[in-house]
Design an enzyme around this catalytic site. Sequence first.
Site, mmCIF file in Angstrom:
data_model
loop_
_atom_site.group_PDB
_atom_site.id
_atom_site.type_symbol
_atom_site.label_atom_id
_atom_site.label_comp_id
_atom_site.label_asym_id
_atom_site.label_seq_id
_atom_site.Cartn_x
_atom_site.Cartn_y
_atom_site.Cartn_z
ATOM 1 C CD GLU A 195 -1.417 -0.071 3.618
ATOM 2 O OE1 GLU A 195 -2.135 0.937 3.659
ATOM 3 O OE2 GLU A 195 -1.496 -1.005 4.422
ATOM 4 C CG HIS A 221 -2.415 -6.159 10.703
ATOM 5 N ND1 HIS A 221 -1.235 -5.991 10.026
ATOM 6 C CD2 HIS A 221 -2.908 -4.916 10.937
ATOM 7 C CE1 HIS A 221 -1.032 -4.701 9.834
ATOM 8 N NE2 HIS A 221 -2.028 -4.029 10.376
ATOM 9 C CB CYS A 235 -2.397 -4.368 6.601
ATOM 10 S SG CYS A 235 -1.860 -2.760 7.149
HETATM 11 P P1 HMG Z 1 -2.548 7.791 21.204
HETATM 12 O O1 HMG Z 1 -3.862 8.420 21.175
HETATM 13 O O2 HMG Z 1 -1.391 8.697 21.220
HETATM 14 O O3 HMG Z 1 -2.336 6.823 22.407
HETATM 15 O O4 HMG Z 1 -2.453 6.849 19.913
HETATM 16 P P2 HMG Z 1 -3.260 6.505 23.676
HETATM 17 O O5 HMG Z 1 -3.506 7.720 24.432
HETATM 18 O O6 HMG Z 1 -4.416 5.653 23.238
HETATM 19 O O7 HMG Z 1 -2.233 5.589 24.451
HETATM 20 C C1 HMG Z 1 -1.810 4.360 23.913
HETATM 21 C C2 HMG Z 1 -1.686 3.378 25.066
HETATM 22 O O8 HMG Z 1 -0.618 3.820 25.915
HETATM 23 C C3 HMG Z 1 -2.943 3.337 25.969
HETATM 24 O O9 HMG Z 1 -3.073 1.991 26.401
HETATM 25 C C4 HMG Z 1 -2.541 4.216 27.168
HETATM 26 O O10 HMG Z 1 -3.233 3.888 28.361
HETATM 27 C C5 HMG Z 1 -1.058 3.866 27.268
HETATM 28 P P3 HMG Z 1 -4.554 1.290 26.356
HETATM 29 O O11 HMG Z 1 -5.454 2.175 27.106
HETATM 30 O O12 HMG Z 1 -4.901 1.245 24.860
HETATM 31 O O13 HMG Z 1 -4.328 -0.045 26.909
HETATM 32 N N1 HMG Z 1 -0.264 4.890 27.961
HETATM 33 C C6 HMG Z 1 0.715 4.590 28.823
HETATM 34 N N2 HMG Z 1 1.196 3.407 29.258
HETATM 35 C C7 HMG Z 1 2.233 3.428 30.154
HETATM 36 N N3 HMG Z 1 2.773 4.593 30.610
HETATM 37 C C8 HMG Z 1 2.320 5.787 30.203
HETATM 38 C C9 HMG Z 1 1.237 5.817 29.264
HETATM 39 N N4 HMG Z 1 0.565 6.820 28.649
HETATM 40 C C10 HMG Z 1 -0.362 6.241 27.848
HETATM 41 N N5 HMG Z 1 2.864 6.917 30.668
HETATM 42 C C11 HMG Z 1 -2.679 5.015 18.438
HETATM 43 C C12 HMG Z 1 -2.315 5.446 19.847
HETATM 44 C C13 HMG Z 1 -2.387 3.521 18.278
HETATM 45 C C14 HMG Z 1 -4.161 5.253 18.205
HETATM 46 C C15 HMG Z 1 -1.816 5.824 17.411
HETATM 47 O O14 HMG Z 1 -0.479 5.505 17.560
HETATM 48 C C16 HMG Z 1 -2.244 5.630 15.970
HETATM 49 O O15 HMG Z 1 -3.151 6.309 15.492
HETATM 50 N N6 HMG Z 1 -1.562 4.709 15.202
HETATM 51 C C17 HMG Z 1 -1.877 4.448 13.815
HETATM 52 C C18 HMG Z 1 -3.172 3.682 13.624
HETATM 53 C C19 HMG Z 1 -3.070 2.245 14.042
HETATM 54 O O16 HMG Z 1 -2.004 1.669 14.157
HETATM 55 N N7 HMG Z 1 -4.248 1.587 14.234
HETATM 56 C C20 HMG Z 1 -4.303 0.199 14.607
HETATM 57 C C21 HMG Z 1 -5.553 -0.512 14.090
HETATM 58 S S1 HMG Z 1 -5.804 -0.226 12.353
HETATM 59 C C22 HMG Z 1 -4.645 -1.276 11.570
HETATM 60 O O17 HMG Z 1 -4.054 -2.119 12.194
HETATM 61 C C23 HMG Z 1 -4.421 -1.076 10.109
HETATM 62 C C24 HMG Z 1 -3.125 -0.383 9.737
HETATM 63 O O18 HMG Z 1 -2.020 -1.274 9.869
HETATM 64 C C25 HMG Z 1 -3.215 0.150 8.301
HETATM 65 C C26 HMG Z 1 -3.677 -0.777 7.183
HETATM 66 O O19 HMG Z 1 -4.452 -1.682 7.315
HETATM 67 O O20 HMG Z 1 -3.264 -0.476 6.071
HETATM 68 C C27 HMG Z 1 -2.830 0.802 10.619
#
Ligand code: HMG
Length: 400
Positions: free
Chosen positions: A79, A233, A111
């Site tokens: 992609e 994935h 993906c």
């Molecule tokens: P964010 O909003 O910055 O993070 O983005 P958050 O606030 O949700 O925190 C992440 C985790 O860290 C949470 O854990 C927090 O609690 C924890 P959870 O509640 O989920 O268990 N946290 C801490 N832990 C320890 N110490 C601390 C601390 N602070 C917070 N101090 C997000 C996270 C993954 C959303 C972002 O990185 C993102 O948008 N990534 C890209 C999208 C993505 O990967 N999506 C996954 C599903 S879609 C997919 O897999 C398809 C894809 O591969 C593309 C395709 O198919 O082509 C992406």
Amino acid sequence: MKLGIEAISLYTPNKYLSLEKLAQARGVDPKKFITGIGQEKMAVPAPDEDVVTMGANAAYQAIQQVDDSSIDTVIFATESGIDQSKAASIYVHSLLGLSSSCRSFEVKQACCSSTAALYMAMSMVALKPEKRVLIIASDVARYGLETAGEPTQGGGAIAMVVSATPTIVSFDTEFGSYTEDVMDFWRPNYRDEAVVDGKYSIKIYLKALEESWKNYLKESNASFGEFDYFCYHLPFTRMAEKAHFHLGRIAESDLSREELAVQMEDSLHYNRIIGNCYTASLYIGLLSLLDTADKDLSGKRIGMFSYGSGAMASFFSATVCEGYKKALQPEQNQKMLAAREEISVEEYQKIYAHQLPVDGSEYKTAQHETGRYRLAGISDHKRIYEAVKATVPAEELVHA
Ligand code: HMG
């Protein structure tokens, strides 16, 4: 007839960024990236690397292990393609010197297209069992600087030879799939970075897992307890943990969280230090499990979940072949990962900002460590690729 993987090879760039250093530079608690998201390092492709060079590097190693004259199709899943028209597989086909009688094309659905390539490859081999299909999944995961997605970048490629004489894993023919039109992650043609609704994408991933699993059960009559391991994935490793606990709940498994964690933790090692590789991620997870499990996995059943934003997903299953270890090169993969060069946040941002000319003007890319193949430059709107001295001598890549 058994259908499955006879050779599998990994390539990931020689440069990586520590997520602890990225967190410090962004004023974020490093524990968020390392524990919360579950990532330690992310691969950073050099300016003379792209999906073609990474895919060719992975594929070169994979085809050393089979009679390459029997490969009659090359399917390239990506992609982060480099052309709207010409398939990346044609460049790789040429770099590898494959037969001109071989078919060669590219597939897309985020993906998940590598898994679509797998269905296609198995159908092709079922029709002509003496032939082999080379699948290449290669991607650069790229989000905006200083966005929530930034720590979930990465890059790399996996190449798999699918045949009727699998030596690594064979696949069952039941696939439970699910499609829904959603905007969780996408990349319009005019953008280099994905647009993503991160929290929503996690919800959709989990919903697609649940629906694919239900559809898989209708096809297969299998049960959760029949699986020894699971590969998901991997956009980041915590996603697989969330997914596996979710599936355990839906399937009403009586395993403890610790027992569930053991079922997928070995599939996470490579992703944790490479990052998201989109189409390649699930299969890098599979390789990580096979390379790093300290037990003999022969005969074990693996549940596989492939997710592609937008969205389409599939749950399916694999069985590990007897003697599979002889067909793998864990030392070589670990050597490649250990030999990588750490770069600073400043160097990463400089590489991130690097752009190839878009007006067709002559351009020569500076040479970095890129394995066997590199993007030499641009001439008259054409990408020019070249083979360079191999880091790993060919004889080390061939199995005894
Ligand atoms: P964010 O909003 O910055 O993070 O983005 P958050 O606030 O949700 O925190 C992440 C985790 O860290 C949470 O854990 C927090 O609690 C924890 P959870 O509640 O989920 O268990 N946290 C801490 N832990 C320890 N110490 C601390 C601390 N602070 C917070 N101090 C997000 C996270 C993954 C959303 C972002 O990185 C993102 O948008 N990534 C890209 C999208 C993505 O990967 N999506 C996954 C599903 S879609 C997919 O897999 C398809 C894809 O591969 C593309 C395709 O198919 O082509 C992406």
